[in-house]
Design a protein around this motif. Sequence first.
Motif, PDB file in Angstrom:
ATOM      1  N   LEU A  53      -0.763  -4.441  13.535  1.00 22.40           N
ATOM      2  CA  LEU A  53       0.001  -3.520  12.687  1.00 22.40           C
ATOM      3  C   LEU A  53       0.188  -2.216  13.434  1.00 22.40           C
ATOM      4  O   LEU A  53      -0.734  -1.708  14.044  1.00 22.40           O
ATOM      5  CB  LEU A  53      -0.770  -3.233  11.387  1.00 22.40           C
ATOM      6  CG  LEU A  53      -1.046  -4.405  10.470  1.00 22.40           C
ATOM      7  CD1 LEU A  53      -1.936  -3.938   9.324  1.00 22.40           C
ATOM      8  CD2 LEU A  53       0.251  -4.959   9.933  1.00 22.40           C
ATOM      9  N   LEU A  58      -5.763 -12.916  12.109  1.00 27.16           N
ATOM     10  CA  LEU A  58      -6.362 -11.674  12.617  1.00 27.16           C
ATOM     11  C   LEU A  58      -5.475 -10.997  13.651  1.00 27.16           C
ATOM     12  O   LEU A  58      -5.412  -9.775  13.713  1.00 27.16           O
ATOM     13  CB  LEU A  58      -7.743 -11.963  13.210  1.00 27.16           C
ATOM     14  CG  LEU A  58      -8.834 -12.300  12.184  1.00 27.16           C
ATOM     15  CD1 LEU A  58     -10.124 -12.686  12.893  1.00 27.16           C
ATOM     16  CD2 LEU A  58      -9.088 -11.128  11.251  1.00 27.16           C
ATOM     17  N   ARG A  59      -4.761 -11.786  14.467  1.00 23.99           N
ATOM     18  CA  ARG A  59      -3.936 -11.141  15.490  1.00 23.99           C
ATOM     19  C   ARG A  59      -2.792 -10.366  14.829  1.00 23.99           C
ATOM     20  O   ARG A  59      -2.459  -9.270  15.271  1.00 23.99           O
ATOM     21  CB  ARG A  59      -3.395 -12.174  16.486  1.00 23.99           C
ATOM     22  CG  ARG A  59      -2.649 -11.531  17.647  1.00 23.99           C
ATOM     23  CD  ARG A  59      -2.442 -12.480  18.813  1.00 23.99           C
ATOM     24  NE  ARG A  59      -3.697 -12.798  19.471  1.00 23.99           N
ATOM     25  CZ  ARG A  59      -4.068 -14.027  19.833  1.00 23.99           C
ATOM     26  NH1 ARG A  59      -3.278 -15.066  19.570  1.00 23.99           N
ATOM     27  NH2 ARG A  59      -5.209 -14.236  20.438  1.00 23.99           N
ATOM     28  N   ALA A  60      -2.212 -10.945  13.784  1.00 21.69           N
ATOM     29  CA  ALA A  60      -1.146 -10.229  13.066  1.00 21.69           C
ATOM     30  C   ALA A  60      -1.705  -8.961  12.426  1.00 21.69           C
ATOM     31  O   ALA A  60      -1.103  -7.888  12.501  1.00 21.69           O
ATOM     32  CB  ALA A  60      -0.520 -11.124  12.007  1.00 21.69           C
ATOM     33  N   LEU A  61      -2.878  -9.068  11.837  1.00 22.22           N
ATOM     34  CA  LEU A  61      -3.515  -7.914  11.215  1.00 22.22           C
ATOM     35  C   LEU A  61      -3.829  -6.839  12.253  1.00 22.22           C
ATOM     36  O   LEU A  61      -3.630  -5.650  12.029  1.00 22.22           O
ATOM     37  CB  LEU A  61      -4.802  -8.382  10.528  1.00 22.22           C
ATOM     38  CG  LEU A  61      -5.479  -7.486   9.514  1.00 22.22           C
ATOM     39  CD1 LEU A  61      -4.511  -7.064   8.429  1.00 22.22           C
ATOM     40  CD2 LEU A  61      -6.669  -8.206   8.897  1.00 22.22           C
ATOM     41  N   GLY A  62      -4.292  -7.274  13.417  1.00 26.19           N
ATOM     42  CA  GLY A  62      -4.677  -6.332  14.464  1.00 26.19           C
ATOM     43  C   GLY A  62      -3.490  -5.689  15.162  1.00 26.19           C
ATOM     44  O   GLY A  62      -3.657  -4.738  15.909  1.00 26.19           O
ATOM     45  N   ARG A 119      -6.804  -3.056  10.345  1.00 27.01           N
ATOM     46  CA  ARG A 119      -6.148  -3.280  11.634  1.00 27.01           C
ATOM     47  C   ARG A 119      -7.151  -3.136  12.779  1.00 27.01           C
ATOM     48  O   ARG A 119      -7.244  -3.967  13.657  1.00 27.01           O
ATOM     49  CB  ARG A 119      -5.003  -2.277  11.841  1.00 27.01           C
ATOM     50  CG  ARG A 119      -4.255  -2.474  13.152  1.00 27.01           C
ATOM     51  CD  ARG A 119      -3.296  -1.333  13.458  1.00 27.01           C
ATOM     52  NE  ARG A 119      -3.969  -0.099  13.822  1.00 27.01           N
ATOM     53  CZ  ARG A 119      -4.525   0.142  15.016  1.00 27.01           C
ATOM     54  NH1 ARG A 119      -4.494  -0.780  15.965  1.00 27.01           N
ATOM     55  NH2 ARG A 119      -5.126   1.281  15.259  1.00 27.01           N
ATOM     56  N   VAL A 128       0.846  -1.199   0.000  1.00 29.17           N
ATOM     57  CA  VAL A 128       0.000   0.000   0.000  1.00 29.17           C
ATOM     58  C   VAL A 128       0.879   1.245   0.000  1.00 29.17           C
ATOM     59  O   VAL A 128       2.042   1.210   0.379  1.00 29.17           O
ATOM     60  CB  VAL A 128      -0.956   0.053   1.228  1.00 29.17           C
ATOM     61  CG1 VAL A 128      -1.988  -1.041   1.157  1.00 29.17           C
ATOM     62  CG2 VAL A 128      -0.188  -0.024   2.528  1.00 29.17           C
ATOM     63  N   THR A 149      -7.076  10.702   5.571  1.00 35.66           N
ATOM     64  CA  THR A 149      -8.389  10.075   5.679  1.00 35.66           C
ATOM     65  C   THR A 149      -8.492   9.054   6.797  1.00 35.66           C
ATOM     66  O   THR A 149      -9.559   8.571   7.070  1.00 35.66           O
ATOM     67  CB  THR A 149      -8.759   9.370   4.362  1.00 35.66           C
ATOM     68  OG1 THR A 149      -7.683   8.493   4.016  1.00 35.66           O
ATOM     69  CG2 THR A 149      -9.019  10.356   3.270  1.00 35.66           C
ATOM     70  N   VAL A 150      -7.391   8.671   7.406  1.00 34.28           N
ATOM     71  CA  VAL A 150      -7.508   7.634   8.432  1.00 34.28           C
ATOM     72  C   VAL A 150      -7.115   8.164   9.813  1.00 34.28           C
ATOM     73  O   VAL A 150      -6.698   7.434  10.675  1.00 34.28           O
ATOM     74  CB  VAL A 150      -6.672   6.375   8.084  1.00 34.28           C
ATOM     75  CG1 VAL A 150      -7.294   5.650   6.915  1.00 34.28           C
ATOM     76  CG2 VAL A 150      -5.236   6.729   7.814  1.00 34.28           C
ATOM     77  N   THR A 151      -7.254   9.465   9.989  1.00 35.85           N
ATOM     78  CA  THR A 151      -7.025   9.974  11.337  1.00 35.85           C
ATOM     79  C   THR A 151      -8.283   9.771  12.163  1.00 35.85           C
ATOM     80  O   THR A 151      -9.388   9.718  11.641  1.00 35.85           O
ATOM     81  CB  THR A 151      -6.705  11.482  11.319  1.00 35.85           C
ATOM     82  OG1 THR A 151      -7.717  12.127  10.546  1.00 35.85           O
ATOM     83  CG2 THR A 151      -5.353  11.737  10.694  1.00 35.85           C
ATOM     84  N   THR A 152      -8.111   9.668  13.424  1.00 35.88           N
ATOM     85  CA  THR A 152      -9.270   9.573  14.315  1.00 35.88           C
ATOM     86  C   THR A 152      -9.403  10.878  15.061  1.00 35.88           C
ATOM     87  O   THR A 152      -8.420  11.585  15.293  1.00 35.88           O
ATOM     88  CB  THR A 152      -9.071   8.461  15.349  1.00 35.88           C
ATOM     89  OG1 THR A 152      -7.733   8.541  15.825  1.00 35.88           O
ATOM     90  CG2 THR A 152      -9.313   7.114  14.751  1.00 35.88           C
ATOM     91  N   ASP A 153     -10.629  11.212  15.388  1.00 33.26           N
ATOM     92  CA  ASP A 153     -10.796  12.378  16.255  1.00 33.26           C
ATOM     93  C   ASP A 153     -12.056  12.241  17.041  1.00 33.26           C
ATOM     94  O   ASP A 153     -12.703  11.206  17.007  1.00 33.26           O
ATOM     95  CB  ASP A 153     -10.769  13.679  15.451  1.00 33.26           C
ATOM     96  CG  ASP A 153     -11.690  13.632  14.237  1.00 33.26           C
ATOM     97  OD1 ASP A 153     -11.429  14.304  13.236  1.00 33.26           O
ATOM     98  OD2 ASP A 153     -12.675  12.861  14.304  1.00 33.26           O
ATOM     99  N   ASP A 155       0.885   1.898  13.727  1.00 36.20           N
ATOM    100  CA  ASP A 155       0.305   2.998  12.970  1.00 36.20           C
ATOM    101  C   ASP A 155       1.239   3.425  11.859  1.00 36.20           C
ATOM    102  O   ASP A 155       2.428   3.588  12.086  1.00 36.20           O
ATOM    103  CB  ASP A 155       0.032   4.197  13.900  1.00 36.20           C
ATOM    104  CG  ASP A 155      -1.249   3.981  14.678  1.00 36.20           C
ATOM    105  OD1 ASP A 155      -2.156   3.321  14.134  1.00 36.20           O
ATOM    106  OD2 ASP A 155      -1.317   4.461  15.817  1.00 36.20           O
ATOM    107  N   ALA A 176      -8.413  -6.009  15.289  1.00 37.40           N
ATOM    108  CA  ALA A 176      -8.095  -5.875  16.718  1.00 37.40           C
ATOM    109  C   ALA A 176      -9.374  -5.908  17.554  1.00 37.40           C
ATOM    110  O   ALA A 176      -9.431  -6.552  18.615  1.00 37.40           O
ATOM    111  CB  ALA A 176      -7.316  -4.579  16.955  1.00 37.40           C
ATOM    112  N   GLY A 190      -7.988 -14.879  17.291  1.00 33.61           N
ATOM    113  CA  GLY A 190      -6.633 -14.372  17.069  1.00 33.61           C
ATOM    114  C   GLY A 190      -5.837 -15.162  16.061  1.00 33.61           C
ATOM    115  O   GLY A 190      -5.122 -14.602  15.235  1.00 33.61           O
ATOM    116  N   VAL A 224      -7.128 -17.181  13.843  1.00 33.30           N
ATOM    117  CA  VAL A 224      -7.930 -17.439  12.641  1.00 33.30           C
ATOM    118  C   VAL A 224      -7.466 -16.496  11.527  1.00 33.30           C
ATOM    119  O   VAL A 224      -7.097 -15.354  11.774  1.00 33.30           O
ATOM    120  CB  VAL A 224      -9.419 -17.217  12.969  1.00 33.30           C
ATOM    121  CG1 VAL A 224     -10.264 -17.151  11.713  1.00 33.30           C
ATOM    122  CG2 VAL A 224      -9.910 -18.318  13.898  1.00 33.30           C
TER     123      VAL A 224
END
Lengths: 492, 385
Positions: A479, A473-477, B294, A99, A488-492, A481, B298, B308, B310
Amino acid sequence: MRPSAEPPTAPDLYDLAVIGAGCAGLSGAVTASELGLSVALLDASPQIGGQFFRHPAPATGAARPEALHHDWSLFTGLRRRLEASAVDLLGGHHVWSVVREGGLWAVHAVTGADGGEERAVRVRARAVLLATGAYERQLPFPGWTLPGVVGAGGAQAMLKSGLVLPGRRVVVAGSGPLLLAVAASLAAAGARVPAVIEASGYLGYARHPYALAANPHKLTEAAVHGGALLRHRVRLRTRTAVTEVHGTDRVEAVTVSRLDRDWRLVPGSGRRIACDALAVGHGLAPQIDLATTLGCATRTTPDRTTALVLDTSQETSVRDLWAAGEPGGVGGARLADVEGELAGLAIAARLRGHPARRGRVRELERRRDRMRAFADAMAAAHAPGTGWPQWLADDTEVCRCEEVTTQSVRAAVTDLGARDARTVKLFTRAGMGWCQGRMCGAAVTCLAAQHGSAEALAEPAPERRPFAVPVPLRALGSLDDPAPAPQTVTTD
Amino acid sequence: MPTRTSSDVIVIGAGVVGAACAYYAARAGLTVTVVDRGPVAGGTTGAGEGNLLLSDKEPGPELSLALASAELWRELAHLLPPQIEYEPKGGLVVASGEAGMAALRGFAAGQESAGVRVKEVPADRLHDLEPHLAPGLAGGYHYPQDAQVMPALAAAHLLRAGGDRIRLRLGEEVTELLTGEGGEVRGVRTASGTRLHAPYVVNAAGTWGGRIARLAGAELPVLPRRGFVLVTEPLPRVVRHKVYAADYVADVASDSAALQTSAVVEGTAAGPVLIGASRERVGFDRTLSTEALRRLAAQAVALFPVLGTVRALRTYAGFRPYLPDHLPAIGPDPRVPGLLHACGHEGAGVGLAPVTGLIVAVCVTGGQLPLDIAPFAPGRFAAKG
């Protein structure tokens, strides 16, 4: 070379990230590195060499891995240059996405032991070279799911890496020049190969005499395979196809039928051949998921696969994203080597601002164009005929992961309003399983188009697969920042 | 049967809302031509999860619409074939702390007085409903009326159920609205130059509904709100309900353009677990947002730690059609006689499709509307002057 299963300790920012350590990737990586770029070379396998130069792991103690390879010296040359280079080799890295992040490329991969210990790795780079190779195209036919039916390329990969034969008496079938190489390898390794069943007529090559004459190397290669086949008394039968596989628990025999020019069956021509394995494949298809997700322009090759559109320097339609080897159209190891070097030179010229070496570039471009012309001629000769769906029975599984039959796919088109592979997938789940349509995609696209409404169908858009490989999913979760974060991917 | 080029109604859009409009119009005895530039379910319907939710809606016009539609879905589940995978699985909204639980309690009380069935689930009973839920949650609410369908198949079977009265024209893009001397709708023209005639045209073009409205010279500010959905490898059923954290409700109602994620986790009949969905306003941009993925991953793992290890096999983006007040546009356009709108349902189009279709059919044939449709009036965004 800095071989490592671990990510580099240095900052993870490189001039160039090369994805795939086959011929194209090795060539591109060492060329760029020798010109002073910092290079990361990622591959899913812990070994370099890719599919073509697949070889046994050192632990097997194979004495002469080169016995199954021609052009082995091409590989050893690249390997020597890699070992002498400063390239960071990241083996065992499964790249799932590339990306754009803050003006740089982020290459996302997972690495580590299978089953829970996998970690997310991100490599950032100013340029990316896609050298992701190809995968084997399969077309379904009655009985293709029976144990003992293996991919032709898969059979050869098994031989190259583990020296295992799929059976003792192996019929090789499908279409494409790979079949001859596979049959020769199998026979040399001790299998009996009663026949090579080729759906096309090799006469197709005769329509491209210039491409043939300009590539004497390929003629030599064909002669070597031909000689080996002759020695092992293997018969090449053109314009034929395996249209049925017999056996209850595994392959016992196959039925081979004659085909007309459009690959329709000639009635009453079926003939049984006893065998205990069938190695089958319909050519190779470029592996371009990472690129299509980024919106790269594609083209349809003469054998109806989808390849990337590349400019003369090997750059895709997306700036700073290059490709070499099979992603631009299947053409083999020598072409991959040349394209890798061309890309490496062009990337160095772009990033370092020093002029490309014009003489060398011109010479490489000439060789590339000549080999591309030959690859296109071969692809045209082996393009699947439009009549193959006629081989299918109603209950033949098209999608093996989700067990979707021909009948269901046809019903999705005629009864439910599907007009393309994507909608067939939504209605039937064909292509939603583990392989994500890599196995059945070609067949489903063809069935959807054949049964669609009479109006002309546009060229189907390439399938978007944002995950080039499955990601835990754990690896994806986990990542981190991206920095700097896009607006476009800021949080507020 | 409609003739080749004329019918009682033309529906633009073969998504689930267009399919429901065609179905109820056909059921009322009308002949219908459904035109779509792509295949059936080629837009947002094909990218949706098939949520039929009451739990995320605060009391008001949208909840009234959803309650009526939930009844119709129950009826359709008996009339349509089982392939639509209607499953009244129920929803479970959980809170991580006491403050969240208190907010949820107030929200649920309001819903209950509007007619939604709700049941408080204390912390120590959560695992009776969802055995794999993370420990340490403060409690939750169970919504037995929440349900699910497979949206693409639901659209296809609604169209099929209309029988001969519905004619499909797929792969044909509408390029012009045909009008008479008084400005009234006469039909449409497609990209191939074909003219289709009908006294009523229904704009069910979803996220692209604003473009159809513009063809008629009417303004309808439908805009895309992007969502990513994660799909895992097939699993035995580890998630039984639609499960989400209480923050989801705030995200749905939010006006912010920034990325919002609160994962809704659910198992499917086919095996994969679906994790949806992020919300952000970035136009029609399909670029992969690793940040959205992400957060979804999470949050799903936080709710169900067992997920996790999966693998996510795929992800895809869809574009919800939203209008500035987060309510759909349903009913006749006061500016163009014969033009009706049925779009702008944001993330609730699958759930609200049947009631939308019924309202449209009643608007054409006359009769008793199932509820007051004034809040959904398509003309409500016209400049006041």
